[in-house]
Write a protein that holds these residues in place. Structure first.
Motif, PDB file in Angstrom:
ATOM      1  N   SER A  67       6.568   3.178   8.809  1.00 49.88           N
ATOM      2  CA  SER A  67       5.765   1.967   9.051  1.00 49.88           C
ATOM      3  C   SER A  67       4.401   2.007   8.362  1.00 49.88           C
ATOM      4  CB  SER A  67       5.589   1.732  10.558  1.00 49.88           C
ATOM      5  OG  SER A  67       6.834   1.567  11.194  1.00 49.88           O
ATOM      6  N   MET A  68       4.355   2.539   7.158  1.00 45.56           N
ATOM      7  CA  MET A  68       3.113   2.503   6.376  1.00 45.56           C
ATOM      8  C   MET A  68       2.778   1.063   6.006  1.00 45.56           C
ATOM      9  SD  MET A  68       0.611   3.993   4.645  1.00 45.56           S
ATOM     10  CE  MET A  68       1.004   5.717   4.353  1.00 45.56           C
ATOM     11  N   TYR A  69       1.515   0.675   6.202  1.00 48.00           N
ATOM     12  CA  TYR A  69       1.107  -0.698   5.883  1.00 48.00           C
ATOM     13  C   TYR A  69      -0.351  -0.714   5.451  1.00 48.00           C
ATOM     14  CZ  TYR A  69       0.606  -5.777   6.245  1.00 48.00           C
ATOM     15  OH  TYR A  69       0.390  -7.106   5.965  1.00 48.00           O
ATOM     16  N   THR A  70      -0.615  -1.429   4.359  1.00 47.43           N
ATOM     17  CA  THR A  70      -1.985  -1.637   3.893  1.00 47.43           C
ATOM     18  C   THR A  70      -2.306  -3.123   3.995  1.00 47.43           C
ATOM     19  OG1 THR A  70      -1.797   0.200   2.320  1.00 47.43           O
ATOM     20  CG2 THR A  70      -3.592  -1.369   1.967  1.00 47.43           C
ATOM     21  N   PHE A  71      -3.408  -3.447   4.650  1.00 50.82           N
ATOM     22  CA  PHE A  71      -3.797  -4.846   4.777  1.00 50.82           C
ATOM     23  C   PHE A  71      -4.147  -5.415   3.406  1.00 50.82           C
ATOM     24  CE2 PHE A  71      -3.947  -3.602   9.130  1.00 50.82           C
ATOM     25  CZ  PHE A  71      -3.772  -4.773   9.863  1.00 50.82           C
ATOM     26  N   GLU A  72      -3.841  -6.698   3.241  1.00 43.39           N
ATOM     27  CA  GLU A  72      -3.921  -7.338   1.931  1.00 43.39           C
ATOM     28  C   GLU A  72      -5.287  -7.184   1.272  1.00 43.39           C
ATOM     29  OE1 GLU A  72      -2.806 -11.623  -0.187  1.00 43.39           O
ATOM     30  OE2 GLU A  72      -2.440 -11.293   1.956  1.00 43.39           O
ATOM     31  N   ALA A  73      -6.349  -7.283   2.057  1.00 48.82           N
ATOM     32  CA  ALA A  73      -7.710  -7.213   1.499  1.00 48.82           C
ATOM     33  C   ALA A  73      -8.001  -5.855   0.878  1.00 48.82           C
ATOM     34  CB  ALA A  73      -8.742  -7.527   2.577  1.00 48.82           C
ATOM     35  N   TYR A  74      -7.190  -4.837   1.207  1.00 50.78           N
ATOM     36  CA  TYR A  74      -7.474  -3.475   0.736  1.00 50.78           C
ATOM     37  C   TYR A  74      -6.391  -2.943  -0.205  1.00 50.78           C
ATOM     38  CZ  TYR A  74     -10.991  -3.599   4.381  1.00 50.78           C
ATOM     39  OH  TYR A  74     -12.075  -3.936   5.155  1.00 50.78           O
ATOM     40  N   ARG A  75      -5.502  -3.810  -0.651  1.00 54.24           N
ATOM     41  CA  ARG A  75      -4.455  -3.359  -1.572  1.00 54.24           C
ATOM     42  C   ARG A  75      -5.025  -3.136  -2.972  1.00 54.24           C
ATOM     43  NH1 ARG A  75       0.349  -7.335   0.772  1.00 54.24           N
ATOM     44  NH2 ARG A  75       0.413  -6.314   2.833  1.00 54.24           N
ATOM     45  N   GLY A  76      -4.386  -2.241  -3.705  1.00 53.77           N
ATOM     46  CA  GLY A  76      -4.848  -1.902  -5.045  1.00 53.77           C
ATOM     47  C   GLY A  76      -5.868  -0.785  -5.068  1.00 53.77           C
ATOM     48  N   LYS A  77      -6.187  -0.216  -3.902  1.00 56.40           N
ATOM     49  CA  LYS A  77      -7.190   0.859  -3.819  1.00 56.40           C
ATOM     50  C   LYS A  77      -6.571   2.247  -3.657  1.00 56.40           C
ATOM     51  CE  LYS A  77     -10.867  -2.050  -1.892  1.00 56.40           C
ATOM     52  NZ  LYS A  77     -11.794  -1.821  -3.023  1.00 56.40           N
ATOM     53  N   ASN A  78      -5.246   2.320  -3.727  1.00 53.80           N
ATOM     54  CA  ASN A  78      -4.541   3.606  -3.623  1.00 53.80           C
ATOM     55  C   ASN A  78      -4.629   4.190  -2.212  1.00 53.80           C
ATOM     56  OD1 ASN A  78      -2.900   5.368  -5.218  1.00 53.80           O
ATOM     57  ND2 ASN A  78      -4.522   6.903  -5.171  1.00 53.80           N
ATOM     58  N   LEU A  79      -4.739   3.324  -1.205  1.00 54.83           N
ATOM     59  CA  LEU A  79      -4.922   3.797   0.165  1.00 54.83           C
ATOM     60  C   LEU A  79      -3.660   4.430   0.748  1.00 54.83           C
ATOM     61  CD1 LEU A  79      -7.130   1.097   1.929  1.00 54.83           C
ATOM     62  CD2 LEU A  79      -7.825   3.141   0.661  1.00 54.83           C
ATOM     63  N   ALA A  80      -2.472   3.929   0.352  1.00 56.32           N
ATOM     64  CA  ALA A  80      -1.239   4.459   0.931  1.00 56.32           C
ATOM     65  C   ALA A  80      -1.057   5.943   0.619  1.00 56.32           C
ATOM     66  CB  ALA A  80      -0.033   3.640   0.462  1.00 56.32           C
ATOM     67  N   PRO A  81      -1.100   6.366  -0.651  1.00 60.44           N
ATOM     68  CA  PRO A  81      -0.976   7.809  -0.902  1.00 60.44           C
ATOM     69  C   PRO A  81      -2.143   8.614  -0.339  1.00 60.44           C
ATOM     70  CG  PRO A  81      -1.328   6.599  -2.951  1.00 60.44           C
ATOM     71  CD  PRO A  81      -1.078   5.582  -1.890  1.00 60.44           C
ATOM     72  N   TYR A  82      -3.343   8.012  -0.330  1.00 65.16           N
ATOM     73  CA  TYR A  82      -4.515   8.704   0.243  1.00 65.16           C
ATOM     74  C   TYR A  82      -4.300   8.977   1.726  1.00 65.16           C
ATOM     75  CZ  TYR A  82      -9.388   9.555   1.615  1.00 65.16           C
ATOM     76  OH  TYR A  82     -10.555  10.108   2.133  1.00 65.16           O
ATOM     77  N   LEU A  83      -3.852   7.956   2.471  1.00 71.54           N
ATOM     78  CA  LEU A  83      -3.605   8.124   3.903  1.00 71.54           C
ATOM     79  C   LEU A  83      -2.463   9.097   4.142  1.00 71.54           C
ATOM     80  CD1 LEU A  83      -3.904   7.434   6.883  1.00 71.54           C
ATOM     81  CD2 LEU A  83      -2.580   5.336   6.474  1.00 71.54           C
TER      82      LEU A  83
END
Length: 214
Positions: free
Chosen positions: A137-153
Motif C-alpha cells: 500500500s505504498m502511496y505518494t500524494f499528488e502534490a509530492y510526486r516526482g520527488k523520489n519519495l517512494a524509494p526514499y521512504l
C-alpha cells in the motif's frame, strides 16, 4: 477551456502518461475486473537483496520527516484518497500492522503499510517468519510526486525494521504495473515467484504458480 478534464488536451496527456508508465495493460486488467473477469499475474518479490545507495529526495526542499502514523493520520488518508473507501486501514493498524510515512510541514506526503504476521492475498496464504515482513500500500500524494519519495521512504523502512530484527522484506508487484516494477528495481529487488490469481464474478477464486526464480 484550460484545465477542463473533458478537453482533448487533457485526454491526450492522460493517454500519454498511461503509455509512458506502462500502465495500459494494467488499466485493461482493472476494467475487465469491473465486469467480473479479474485476473492478476503478480510477482512475489524480495526487496533489498543487496546493498543499496540511499535514494535522495529530488528538489531543493528536502525537509521531510519520517514517522509512524496512528489513527489521526489514517483517518486523514481515508478521507482524502479516492478509491480506498473499501479498505479498512484502521483495522490493519489494530491488527498489528505498522503504517510509516513522510510528512512535509505536518502534511502527509507519502505512506506505506508493513505486515509482520502471516496473511492471505487474494486467498493465497503467505507465511512470514519473525524476521520477515510484507510491505504494501505504498502511496505518494499528488502534490509530492516526482520527488523520489517512494524509494526514499522504502529505503528508510528497511532501516526501521532492521532495528526490530526484521531483516527480510517481501512485497507483491503486479505484472502489468511497470512503474511499480521500475521503482522496486531501484531498491535491488528480485522476483522470487510469479503467480496468477483469477477471480470470476467475485465468487470463484483460483490461484496458480507460474514460475519459480532462482
Amino acid at each position: 477551456m484550460e484545465g477542463d478534464k473533458s478537453g482533448l488536451s487533457y485526454r491526450i496527456k492522460w493517454i500519454s502518461n498511461i503509455l509512458k508508465h506502462g500502465l495500459f495493460l494494467h488499466g485493461v486488467r482493472n476494467n475487465l475486473a469491473k465486469i467480473g473477469f479479474d485476473f492478476m499475474p503478480y510477482y512475489w518479490v524480495e526487496e533489498a537483496t543487496s546493498p543499496i545507495s540511499p535514494p535522495q529526495i529530488r528538489g531543493e526542499d528536502k525537509k521531510f520527516e519520517l514517522s509512524t502514523f496512528g489513527e489521526l493520520e489514517i483517518n486523514h488518508i481515508k478521507n482524502t484518497i479516492i478509491g480506498i473507501e473499501q479498505k479498512d486501514l484502521l483495522a490493519d493498524l489494530k491488527n498489528g500492522e505498522i503504517c510509516i510515512g513522510l510528512k512535509h510541514n505536518q502534511e502527509i506526503a507519502a505512506y506505506m503499510f508493513i505486515k509482520r504476521k502471516p496473511f492471505s492475498f487474494r486467498k493465497r496464504f503467505f507465511k512470514l517468519k519473525s524476521t520477515e515482513s510484507y510491505l504494501h500500500s505504498m502511496y505518494t500524494f499528488e502534490a509530492y510526486r516526482g520527488k523520489n519519495l517512494a524509494p526514499y521512504l522504502r529505503y528508510h523502512s528497511y532501516d526501521f525494521l532492521r532495528k526490530m530484527n526484521i531483516t527480510t522484506f517481501y512485497s507483491v508487484s503486479e505484472y502489468f504495473n511497470k512503474s511499480t516494477i521500475r521503482f522496486k528495481k531501484k531498491l535491488n529487488s528480485k522476483p522470487k515467484k510469479l503467480y496468477l490469481s483469477l477471480v470470476l464474478f467475485k465468487k470463484w477464486t483460483f490461484n496458480f504458480k507460474i514460475k519459480n526464480y532462482n
